[in-house]
Design a protein around this motif. Structure first.
Motif, PDB file in Angstrom:
ATOM      1  N   TYR A 214       3.762  -8.890 -11.701  1.00 26.36           N
ATOM      2  CA  TYR A 214       3.030  -9.647 -10.957  1.00 26.36           C
ATOM      3  C   TYR A 214       2.215  -8.633  -9.866  1.00 26.36           C
ATOM      4  N   THR A 215       0.838  -8.832  -9.542  1.00 27.93           N
ATOM      5  CA  THR A 215       0.342  -8.369  -8.375  1.00 27.93           C
ATOM      6  C   THR A 215      -0.522  -8.979  -7.687  1.00 27.93           C
ATOM      7  N   TYR A 216      -0.427  -8.944  -6.250  1.00 28.81           N
ATOM      8  CA  TYR A 216      -1.159  -9.863  -5.269  1.00 28.81           C
ATOM      9  C   TYR A 216      -0.432 -11.076  -5.244  1.00 28.81           C
ATOM     10  N   CYS A 217       0.871 -11.245  -5.667  1.00 24.01           N
ATOM     11  CA  CYS A 217       1.738 -12.287  -5.536  1.00 24.01           C
ATOM     12  C   CYS A 217       2.905 -11.792  -5.968  1.00 24.01           C
ATOM     13  N   TYR A 218       4.061 -12.364  -5.861  1.00 20.46           N
ATOM     14  CA  TYR A 218       5.312 -11.910  -6.281  1.00 20.46           C
ATOM     15  C   TYR A 218       6.178 -13.069  -6.838  1.00 20.46           C
ATOM     16  N   THR A 219       7.256 -12.508  -7.400  1.00 21.91           N
ATOM     17  CA  THR A 219       8.140 -13.510  -8.014  1.00 21.91           C
ATOM     18  C   THR A 219       9.587 -13.070  -7.355  1.00 21.91           C
ATOM     19  N   THR A 220      10.561 -13.961  -7.463  1.00 18.86           N
ATOM     20  CA  THR A 220      11.648 -13.847  -7.110  1.00 18.86           C
ATOM     21  C   THR A 220      12.974 -13.695  -8.354  1.00 18.86           C
ATOM     22  N   ARG A 221      12.180 -13.940  -9.388  1.00 20.05           N
ATOM     23  CA  ARG A 221      13.202 -13.672 -10.827  1.00 20.05           C
ATOM     24  C   ARG A 221      13.339 -12.503 -10.769  1.00 20.05           C
ATOM     25  N   GLU A 222      14.899 -12.329 -10.940  1.00 17.95           N
ATOM     26  CA  GLU A 222      15.328 -10.890 -10.989  1.00 17.95           C
ATOM     27  C   GLU A 222      14.847 -10.287 -12.399  1.00 17.95           C
ATOM     28  N   ASP A 223      14.963  -8.997 -12.305  1.00 19.13           N
ATOM     29  CA  ASP A 223      14.571  -8.141 -13.578  1.00 19.13           C
ATOM     30  C   ASP A 223      12.870  -8.082 -13.504  1.00 19.13           C
ATOM     31  N   ASP A 224      12.471  -9.130 -13.035  1.00 16.75           N
ATOM     32  CA  ASP A 224      10.774  -8.990 -13.065  1.00 16.75           C
ATOM     33  C   ASP A 224      10.254  -8.201 -11.756  1.00 16.75           C
ATOM     34  N   CYS A 225       9.294  -7.545 -11.695  1.00 22.62           N
ATOM     35  CA  CYS A 225       8.794  -6.847 -10.813  1.00 22.62           C
ATOM     36  C   CYS A 225       7.229  -7.253 -10.121  1.00 22.62           C
ATOM     37  N   SER A 226       7.065  -6.944  -8.840  1.00 21.48           N
ATOM     38  CA  SER A 226       5.660  -7.312  -8.308  1.00 21.48           C
ATOM     39  C   SER A 226       5.477  -5.996  -7.706  1.00 21.48           C
ATOM     40  N   VAL A 227       3.934  -5.961  -7.579  1.00 18.98           N
ATOM     41  CA  VAL A 227       3.289  -5.006  -6.866  1.00 18.98           C
ATOM     42  C   VAL A 227       2.450  -5.424  -5.810  1.00 18.98           C
ATOM     43  N   ASN A 228       2.548  -5.109  -4.684  1.00 20.82           N
ATOM     44  CA  ASN A 228       1.739  -5.639  -3.515  1.00 20.82           C
ATOM     45  C   ASN A 228       1.618  -4.263  -2.432  1.00 20.82           C
ATOM     46  N   TYR A 229       1.187  -5.080  -1.264  1.00 19.98           N
ATOM     47  CA  TYR A 229       0.638  -3.975  -0.231  1.00 19.98           C
ATOM     48  C   TYR A 229       1.460  -4.222   1.115  1.00 19.98           C
ATOM     49  N   ASP A 230       1.511  -3.523   1.845  1.00 22.29           N
ATOM     50  CA  ASP A 230       2.553  -3.500   2.839  1.00 22.29           C
ATOM     51  C   ASP A 230       1.824  -4.130   4.175  1.00 22.29           C
ATOM     52  N   ASP A 231       1.965  -5.493   4.139  1.00 20.61           N
ATOM     53  CA  ASP A 231       1.283  -6.270   5.565  1.00 20.61           C
ATOM     54  C   ASP A 231       1.710  -5.739   6.780  1.00 20.61           C
ATOM     55  N   LYS A 232       3.093  -5.633   6.780  1.00 23.41           N
ATOM     56  CA  LYS A 232       3.698  -5.305   8.300  1.00 23.41           C
ATOM     57  C   LYS A 232       3.205  -4.251   8.616  1.00 23.41           C
ATOM     58  N   SER A 233       3.121  -3.000   7.765  1.00 24.01           N
ATOM     59  CA  SER A 233       2.976  -1.780   8.405  1.00 24.01           C
ATOM     60  C   SER A 233       1.189  -1.647   8.760  1.00 24.01           C
ATOM     61  N   ALA A 234       0.613  -2.459   7.777  1.00 24.47           N
ATOM     62  CA  ALA A 234      -0.908  -2.475   7.957  1.00 24.47           C
ATOM     63  C   ALA A 234      -1.494  -3.203   9.358  1.00 24.47           C
ATOM     64  N   ALA A 235      -0.691  -4.250   9.646  1.00 23.10           N
ATOM     65  CA  ALA A 235      -0.845  -4.801  11.080  1.00 23.10           C
ATOM     66  C   ALA A 235      -0.484  -3.960  11.945  1.00 23.10           C
ATOM     67  N   TYR A 236       0.553  -3.400  11.791  1.00 20.93           N
ATOM     68  CA  TYR A 236       1.139  -2.595  12.994  1.00 20.93           C
ATOM     69  C   TYR A 236       0.290  -1.426  13.257  1.00 20.93           C
ATOM     70  N   GLU A 237      -0.293  -0.883  12.192  1.00 18.80           N
ATOM     71  CA  GLU A 237      -1.291   0.331  12.321  1.00 18.80           C
ATOM     72  C   GLU A 237      -2.532  -0.020  12.920  1.00 18.80           C
ATOM     73  N   ALA A 238      -3.136  -1.229  12.440  1.00 14.94           N
ATOM     74  CA  ALA A 238      -4.343  -1.650  13.162  1.00 14.94           C
ATOM     75  C   ALA A 238      -4.213  -1.976  14.673  1.00 14.94           C
ATOM     76  N   THR A 239      -3.074  -2.528  14.927  1.00 16.47           N
ATOM     77  CA  THR A 239      -2.706  -2.740  16.485  1.00 16.47           C
ATOM     78  C   THR A 239      -2.498  -1.394  17.151  1.00 16.47           C
ATOM     79  N   LYS A 240      -1.756  -0.751  16.568  1.00 21.78           N
ATOM     80  CA  LYS A 240      -1.397   0.731  17.118  1.00 21.78           C
ATOM     81  C   LYS A 240      -2.531   1.528  17.485  1.00 21.78           C
ATOM     82  N   TYR A 241      -3.461   1.385  16.391  1.00 27.39           N
ATOM     83  CA  TYR A 241      -4.982   2.147  16.664  1.00 27.39           C
ATOM     84  C   TYR A 241      -5.511   1.616  17.867  1.00 27.39           C
TER      85      TYR A 241
END
Lengths: 347, 347
Positions: free
Chosen positions: B155-182
């Motif tokens: 899954y990408t740009y969405c995720y699953t909690t199903r075990e063994d399955d994998c999702s790839v996303n981006y890091d929202d927390k760090s991104a917002a952190y970085e924008a604010t820090k800037y």
DNA sequence: CTGAAAGCGCTTACAG
DNA sequence: CTGAAAGCGCTTACAG
């Protein structure tokens, strides 16, 4: 994965019979039929389309080659193809040339294309596609870039002069005519034109539409109102500044794409004037951002979705060769639609 | 279409031998080999991959299900998948759910999804795909919408909690952190935040990043600087007007998407102030229009292309099950990148 | 080094 | 109404 053979043994009939009930071909006794269906459901049977294709010599897949998926026109055309293909039970094998990332907008570098295209067509043919749709990034003649193929191919957002082949595009002349006419009807007579690169077909056709609109409505054509940009935002900005060196500057500007329209608006605002109060601006393409711009930009929408649908429709007709005489060919042209927003005002 | 059998008869060898030279398997005499190759070329032989797949039980095609191809994030993710898939010799079977056109942005209407997904997965399975990538339109848990599948799915740009399955996303927390820090690093201390809909995961995570940046840099958190929009441009406009009823109004605004940032800029300009001279504005998503806006908008770019590549990479590992222990799983998070443009200025 | 033969999972005349 | 058999275009043990 359960196979037809599994269903056959479990329900005590032959594979031929199973195939018949699954495909609704041939007459099968009602109780046999039910038994087979029941077992198929229990086994969660899924047809192996690969095997079916091999036997029937039909893949029900079409190849879609896009010059670049990330260029604004492509996803919406694809969407139209998807819609039609879904209805007809076809799958899409997508090939993305990623051309923009590879060579930018310089279509003279067609050697890259000439090298890639035969390869991807071969791949598609090996996968036994029943037809191909080729989606260009810019309306131009691709005949030289694409070798003849043994399955039907239809071109969209580009065209071919190859006989028997078909392209589907939009009507640039009418679109520019309509945009210009719209301004004239609103009382504008001094209408600037910012063209795209002069060697491009859309530039030509749209310029023609502009001129025709002026002529038919008895508005004097003044070459001083014409400038040539390069499709990019900065050229819209600069050409607009130039336009305003004219002793009797325009009250409206037709930019031949939305980016240059945005540049024009920026320039006008910078010169201390306001859009649309002082100058009206109209764009072309209906890019997503035109709706968010401030002011929102009036523009000509290209019928992308419809082009996709039509391309698939034409391909479908080729594949199922309906009566020889009705074979579609040549260049199908769909109409653009004027999207009225804030950047234009009556004079 | 020439078949292996044709090559065999014309070159006087068996089909087995032809197959061996074509696939470089087994030892074949050099002159036999040359003869076969010559005949194959003459006949313009193309492998029938359908037949090959049936025999080898490998299709080398992966299914890509996109919730909506025309939503801004999707083409670029797809592009990343294409790049990687091309390298690895996989074809893409594209399924476009056209979700946005069907149900808009209301993801509570998941009954539509629940009905469509099993169908399209079955189709893909019938076409013998070796794996599936599912591209969402909005980061959310899709576990309930998507049944278990017998091939790997990522899954990408969405995720699953199903075990063994994998999702790839981006890091929202760090991104917002970085924008604010800037903004903080540029001397801003009164930083407004315009959030998206409160029930969304990105809203949550980005808010968290914002708060963390304030806390870690000893900037006082003032709830009066927080407003909740609905991701649309108008809400950015309105929330900004509200923010400026604050007795000590912000000198900078973080809008949690670019549309709301555009609305914010519009509101600020309308109130007689200027961006970035009076107020800095930073957006999120790096939508195409942010580069064309006036002023151009500083924003966080989501690593869409990389997400596509990574998703394909992970899927590839699943398909080729590399050493059992290294199996990827859980949620892979890629970093966003700050794109600095005109809408932000040091205090 | 090379070939005969079986088989992947289906469909489809053909015979009964 | 039902089944035996051939065959779609490949690959691959196996034997020689």
């Amino acid at each position: 994965m359960a196979r037809i053979k599994d269903i056959a043994t479990q329900s005590g009939v032959s594979t031929a019979t199973v195939s018949h009930v699954l495909n609704n071909t041939g007459r099968v006794g009602v109780e046999t039929r039910e038994k087979v269906l029941k077992v198929a459901a229990e086994l969660n049977y899924k047809t192996n389309k690969i095997a079916k294709s091999l036997k029937t010599q039909r893949s029900y897949v079409i190849g879609v080659i896009v010059e670049d998926l990330t260029v604004f026109n492509t996803p919406e055309i694809c969407d139209g193809i998807n819609e039609f293909a879904e209805e007809k039970g076809y799958s899409i094998s997508l090939v993305n040339l990623r051309l923009f990332k590879r060579i930018g907008t310089d279509f003279t570098k067609t050697d890259v294309l000439k090298e890639m295209i035969p390869k991807v067509i071969d791949q598609l043919m090996e996968n036994q596609v029943e037809g191909i749709i080729y989606i260009g990034n810019h309306p131009r003649d691709v005949t030289e870039d694409i070798p003849p193929v043994s399955v039907p191919i239809v071109y969209t957002y580009c065209y071919t002069t190859r006989e028997d082949d078909c392209s589907v595009n939009y009507d640039d002349k009418s679109a520019a005519y309509e945009a210009t006419k719209y301004l004239i009807d609103l009382g504008h007579e001094k209408i600037g034109l910012i063209s795209g690169l002069i060697n491009s077909i859309p530039s030509h056709d749209r310029f023609y539409g502009y001129q025709t609109a002026l002529a038919e409505n008895e508005v004097l054509f003044d070459p001083g109102y014409i400038r040539t940009g390069d499709w990019k935002i900065d050229s819209g900005y600069e050409m607009t500044k130039e336009l305003f060196t004219h002793p009797d500057p325009p009250t409206a500007i037709v930019a031949l794409n939305d980016l240059m329209a945005a540049g024009a608006i920026k320039a006008i605002q910078e010169m201390g004037m306001s859009v649309p109060e002082d100058v009206s601006v109209i764009g072309f393409d209906n890019r997503e951002f035109t709706a968010f711009y401030s002011p929102s930009i009036t523009t000509m929408a290209i019928p992308l979705h419809e082009m996709g649908e039509k391309a698939m429709d034409v391909l479908f007709q080729f594949i199922h060769k309906t009566g020889s005489s009705e074979q579609p060919n040549g260049n199908v042209q769909l109409s653009c639609t004027l999207v009225k927003r804030e950047s234009v005002k009556a004079r």
